[in-house]
Design an enzyme around this catalytic site. Sequence first.
Site, PDB file in Angstrom:
ATOM      1  N   ASP A 150      51.667 -29.348  40.812  1.00 50.78           N
ATOM      2  CA  ASP A 150      52.264 -30.339  40.939  1.00 50.78           C
ATOM      3  C   ASP A 150      53.775 -30.440  41.205  1.00 50.78           C
ATOM      4  O   ASP A 150      54.317 -29.297  41.074  1.00 50.78           O
ATOM      5  CB  ASP A 150      52.138 -31.475  39.668  1.00 50.78           C
ATOM      6  N   ASN A 209      48.608 -36.212  25.861  1.00 49.79           N
ATOM      7  CA  ASN A 209      47.889 -37.200  26.020  1.00 49.79           C
ATOM      8  C   ASN A 209      46.484 -36.912  26.676  1.00 49.79           C
ATOM      9  O   ASN A 209      45.814 -37.716  27.183  1.00 49.79           O
ATOM     10  CB  ASN A 209      48.537 -38.416  26.892  1.00 49.79           C
ATOM     11  N   HIS A 225      46.430 -34.964  29.726  1.00 50.12           N
ATOM     12  CA  HIS A 225      46.716 -34.952  31.015  1.00 50.12           C
ATOM     13  C   HIS A 225      46.444 -33.458  31.475  1.00 50.12           C
ATOM     14  O   HIS A 225      46.753 -32.312  30.638  1.00 50.12           O
ATOM     15  CB  HIS A 225      47.945 -35.583  31.537  1.00 50.12           C
ATOM     16  N   GLU A 250      47.146 -38.503  34.590  1.00 46.77           N
ATOM     17  CA  GLU A 250      47.356 -39.171  33.388  1.00 46.77           C
ATOM     18  C   GLU A 250      45.994 -39.944  32.928  1.00 46.77           C
ATOM     19  O   GLU A 250      45.150 -40.144  33.929  1.00 46.77           O
ATOM     20  CB  GLU A 250      48.428 -40.256  33.478  1.00 46.77           C
TER      21      GLU A 250
HETATM   22  C1  F6R Z   1      52.587 -28.831  34.765  1.00 42.86           C
HETATM   23  C2  F6R Z   1      51.543 -29.512  34.510  1.00 42.86           C
HETATM   24  C3  F6R Z   1      51.242 -30.319  33.254  1.00 42.86           C
HETATM   25  C4  F6R Z   1      51.672 -29.588  32.018  1.00 42.86           C
HETATM   26  C5  F6R Z   1      51.607 -30.242  30.772  1.00 42.86           C
HETATM   27  C6  F6R Z   1      51.940 -29.389  29.697  1.00 42.86           C
HETATM   28  O1  F6R Z   1      52.663 -28.060  36.059  1.00 42.86           O
HETATM   29  O2  F6R Z   1      50.861 -29.763  35.297  1.00 42.86           O
HETATM   30  O3  F6R Z   1      50.090 -30.677  33.142  1.00 42.86           O
HETATM   31  O4  F6R Z   1      50.817 -28.214  32.119  1.00 42.86           O
HETATM   32  O5  F6R Z   1      52.434 -31.400  30.929  1.00 42.86           O
HETATM   33  O6  F6R Z   1      53.557 -29.151  29.563  1.00 42.86           O
HETATM   34  P1  F6R Z   1      54.116 -28.372  28.641  1.00 42.86           P
HETATM   35  O7  F6R Z   1      53.631 -26.722  28.893  1.00 42.86           O
HETATM   36  O8  F6R Z   1      55.440 -28.157  29.045  1.00 42.86           O
HETATM   37  O9  F6R Z   1      54.004 -28.640  27.374  1.00 42.86           O
END
Ligand code: F6R
Length: 250
Positions: free
Chosen positions: A67, A136, A138, A143
Amino acid sequence: MKIIEVKDYQQMSKKAAEYIIDKVTMLPSIKLGLATGGTPIGTYKNLITDHQKNGTSYQKVTTFNLDEYVGLSSEDKNSYSYYMKDQLFNHIDIKQANTHIPNGEAADFQIECNKYEQLMTEHGGIDLQILGIGSNGHIGFNEPGTSFASKTHTVNLAPSTINANARYFNRLEEVPTKAITMGISTIMQSKEILLLISGESKRDALFNLMNGPVNESSPASVLKNHPNVTIIADEAAVSLIRMESSMEND
Ligand code: F6R
């Protein structure tokens, strides 16, 4: 799903790096799907150390990131493009031309999403996708409520995701509210998935993934339908699962 439990963030990062290094060694032209955020930083550090010490080469590796924020240029320090160069690409021998990240500044996002999907297909798909998980549930920036049939698309980030990501920005107002992300079905097409989970803030997400139903209100639950998922989780993240199972055994 196979779950490997480790003590802490350091152990998770070490194990994950070993896992990736094994795959790169076995298949030097591997197509890797990469994640950003806090979780994989330690893993990338271990990959860099290994590259410097043991010479594991990434010259033939191709990468696709999950992303990118909409509206940030690749020079912006908060863009995922910048993050990847800073945390990994600038420190290993990967060819920049072989690294792919959605363009958060595309003139036409529909065209950009289609192009990204097409590029992955032309490369024969992703062999190993690295994932983190949001508190959450995701994955990527899919989401809760995202269709399991989704391909690469643009999304409005959930308020909880914006708040979680605010730690990297000076002010909450600076955090982008939109992103471009691989879809759930894009992620599910990868041949293998490695999900990294660390810390207490992720224990509900891991609990729901392991014990909850498979439905679109919990994006990560879809991983139960994938034939080849390995989770590396630390003690703090598995604590709720362990608490529940010890209560069941009492
Ligand atoms: C990042 C991504 C997100 C993160 C998730 C956890 O490329 O796609 O899904 O993996 O938000 O983020 P952290 O590792 O910062 O807790």
